[in-house]
Design a protein around this motif. Structure first.
Motif, PDB file in Angstrom:
ATOM      1  N   THR A  27       0.811  -1.225   0.000  1.00  0.00           N
ATOM      2  CA  THR A  27       0.000   0.000   0.000  1.00  0.00           C
ATOM      3  C   THR A  27       0.843   1.273   0.000  1.00  0.00           C
ATOM      4  N   SER A  28       2.138   1.128  -0.223  1.00  0.00           N
ATOM      5  CA  SER A  28       2.989   2.319  -0.283  1.00  0.00           C
ATOM      6  C   SER A  28       2.649   3.129  -1.543  1.00  0.00           C
ATOM      7  N   PRO A  29       2.824   4.435  -1.475  1.00  0.00           N
ATOM      8  CA  PRO A  29       2.535   5.263  -2.661  1.00  0.00           C
ATOM      9  C   PRO A  29       3.300   4.805  -3.904  1.00  0.00           C
ATOM     10  N   LEU A  30       4.538   4.376  -3.740  1.00  0.00           N
ATOM     11  CA  LEU A  30       5.323   3.930  -4.889  1.00  0.00           C
ATOM     12  C   LEU A  30       4.767   2.631  -5.476  1.00  0.00           C
ATOM     13  N   ALA A  31       4.362   1.710  -4.605  1.00  0.00           N
ATOM     14  CA  ALA A  31       3.767   0.457  -5.091  1.00  0.00           C
ATOM     15  C   ALA A  31       2.462   0.726  -5.825  1.00  0.00           C
ATOM     16  N   ILE A  32       1.687   1.650  -5.316  1.00  0.00           N
ATOM     17  CA  ILE A  32       0.430   2.008  -5.978  1.00  0.00           C
ATOM     18  C   ILE A  32       0.703   2.621  -7.341  1.00  0.00           C
ATOM     19  N   GLU A  33       1.707   3.479  -7.420  1.00  0.00           N
ATOM     20  CA  GLU A  33       2.080   4.091  -8.700  1.00  0.00           C
ATOM     21  C   GLU A  33       2.493   3.012  -9.717  1.00  0.00           C
ATOM     22  N   TYR A  34       3.324   2.078  -9.292  1.00  0.00           N
ATOM     23  CA  TYR A  34       3.767   1.009 -10.193  1.00  0.00           C
ATOM     24  C   TYR A  34       2.602   0.113 -10.589  1.00  0.00           C
ATOM     25  N   SER A  35       1.703  -0.137  -9.645  1.00  0.00           N
ATOM     26  CA  SER A  35       0.526  -0.948  -9.945  1.00  0.00           C
ATOM     27  C   SER A  35      -0.347  -0.275 -11.002  1.00  0.00           C
ATOM     28  N   GLN A  36      -0.503   1.027 -10.888  1.00  0.00           N
ATOM     29  CA  GLN A  36      -1.297   1.761 -11.877  1.00  0.00           C
ATOM     30  C   GLN A  36      -0.626   1.749 -13.249  1.00  0.00           C
ATOM     31  N   GLU A  37       0.691   1.843 -13.270  1.00  0.00           N
ATOM     32  CA  GLU A  37       1.414   1.764 -14.536  1.00  0.00           C
ATOM     33  C   GLU A  37       1.246   0.381 -15.163  1.00  0.00           C
ATOM     34  N   LEU A  38       1.313  -0.654 -14.339  1.00  0.00           N
ATOM     35  CA  LEU A  38       1.097  -2.008 -14.839  1.00  0.00           C
ATOM     36  C   LEU A  38      -0.319  -2.164 -15.374  1.00  0.00           C
ATOM     37  N   ASP A  39      -1.289  -1.617 -14.672  1.00  0.00           N
ATOM     38  CA  ASP A  39      -2.676  -1.655 -15.144  1.00  0.00           C
ATOM     39  C   ASP A  39      -2.811  -1.011 -16.515  1.00  0.00           C
ATOM     40  N   ARG A  40      -2.154   0.142 -16.703  1.00  0.00           N
ATOM     41  CA  ARG A  40      -2.223   0.822 -18.008  1.00  0.00           C
ATOM     42  C   ARG A  40      -1.641  -0.059 -19.119  1.00  0.00           C
ATOM     43  N   LEU A  41      -0.522  -0.705 -18.829  1.00  0.00           N
ATOM     44  CA  LEU A  41       0.090  -1.594 -19.828  1.00  0.00           C
ATOM     45  C   LEU A  41      -0.820  -2.781 -20.139  1.00  0.00           C
ATOM     46  N   LEU A  42      -1.417  -3.359 -19.105  1.00  0.00           N
ATOM     47  CA  LEU A  42      -2.317  -4.497 -19.313  1.00  0.00           C
ATOM     48  C   LEU A  42      -3.555  -4.087 -20.098  1.00  0.00           C
ATOM     49  N   ASN A  43      -4.077  -2.908 -19.804  1.00  0.00           N
ATOM     50  CA  ASN A  43      -5.236  -2.409 -20.557  1.00  0.00           C
ATOM     51  C   ASN A  43      -4.874  -2.166 -22.020  1.00  0.00           C
ATOM     52  N   LEU A  44      -3.701  -1.619 -22.256  1.00  0.00           N
ATOM     53  CA  LEU A  44      -3.245  -1.397 -23.623  1.00  0.00           C
ATOM     54  C   LEU A  44      -3.119  -2.725 -24.364  1.00  0.00           C
ATOM     55  N   TYR A  45      -2.546  -3.719 -23.689  1.00  0.00           N
ATOM     56  CA  TYR A  45      -2.418  -5.042 -24.312  1.00  0.00           C
ATOM     57  C   TYR A  45      -3.795  -5.591 -24.671  1.00  0.00           C
ATOM     58  N   GLU A  46      -4.722  -5.471 -23.741  1.00  0.00           N
ATOM     59  CA  GLU A  46      -6.074  -5.966 -24.011  1.00  0.00           C
ATOM     60  C   GLU A  46      -6.705  -5.231 -25.192  1.00  0.00           C
ATOM     61  N   ASP A  47      -6.560  -3.924 -25.218  1.00  0.00           N
ATOM     62  CA  ASP A  47      -7.142  -3.134 -26.307  1.00  0.00           C
ATOM     63  C   ASP A  47      -6.539  -3.507 -27.663  1.00  0.00           C
ATOM     64  N   LEU A  48      -5.238  -3.695 -27.704  1.00  0.00           N
ATOM     65  CA  LEU A  48      -4.556  -3.928 -28.974  1.00  0.00           C
ATOM     66  C   LEU A  48      -4.570  -5.379 -29.436  1.00  0.00           C
TER      67      LEU A  48
END
Length: 56
Positions: A27-48
């Motif tokens: 739940t650290s701010p840095l872990a949350i930031e990295y998790s959100q970045e991973l989510d964006r990459l996964l969403n992009l993969y799904e979209d493409l």
């Protein structure tokens, strides 16, 4: 971004997230930031590469 590059970026971000979470907690701010970045990459993969192959 081609499929292999995107998958590589996803794996790299996942590894980084695990390391950050191990060092700082899930739940650290840095872990949350990295998790959100991973989510964006996964969403992009799904979209493409997943949604375009599905037929409705």
């Amino acid at each position: 971004m081609n499929k292999d590059m995107l998958l590589s970026a996803i794996e790299e971000k996942r590894t980084e997230l695990l390391n950050i979470a191990f060092d700082n907690g899930l739940t650290s701010p840095l872990a949350i930031e990295y998790s959100q970045e991973l989510d964006r990459l996964l969403n992009l993969y799904e979209d493409l590469h997943i949604r375009k192959t599905k037929k409705y």
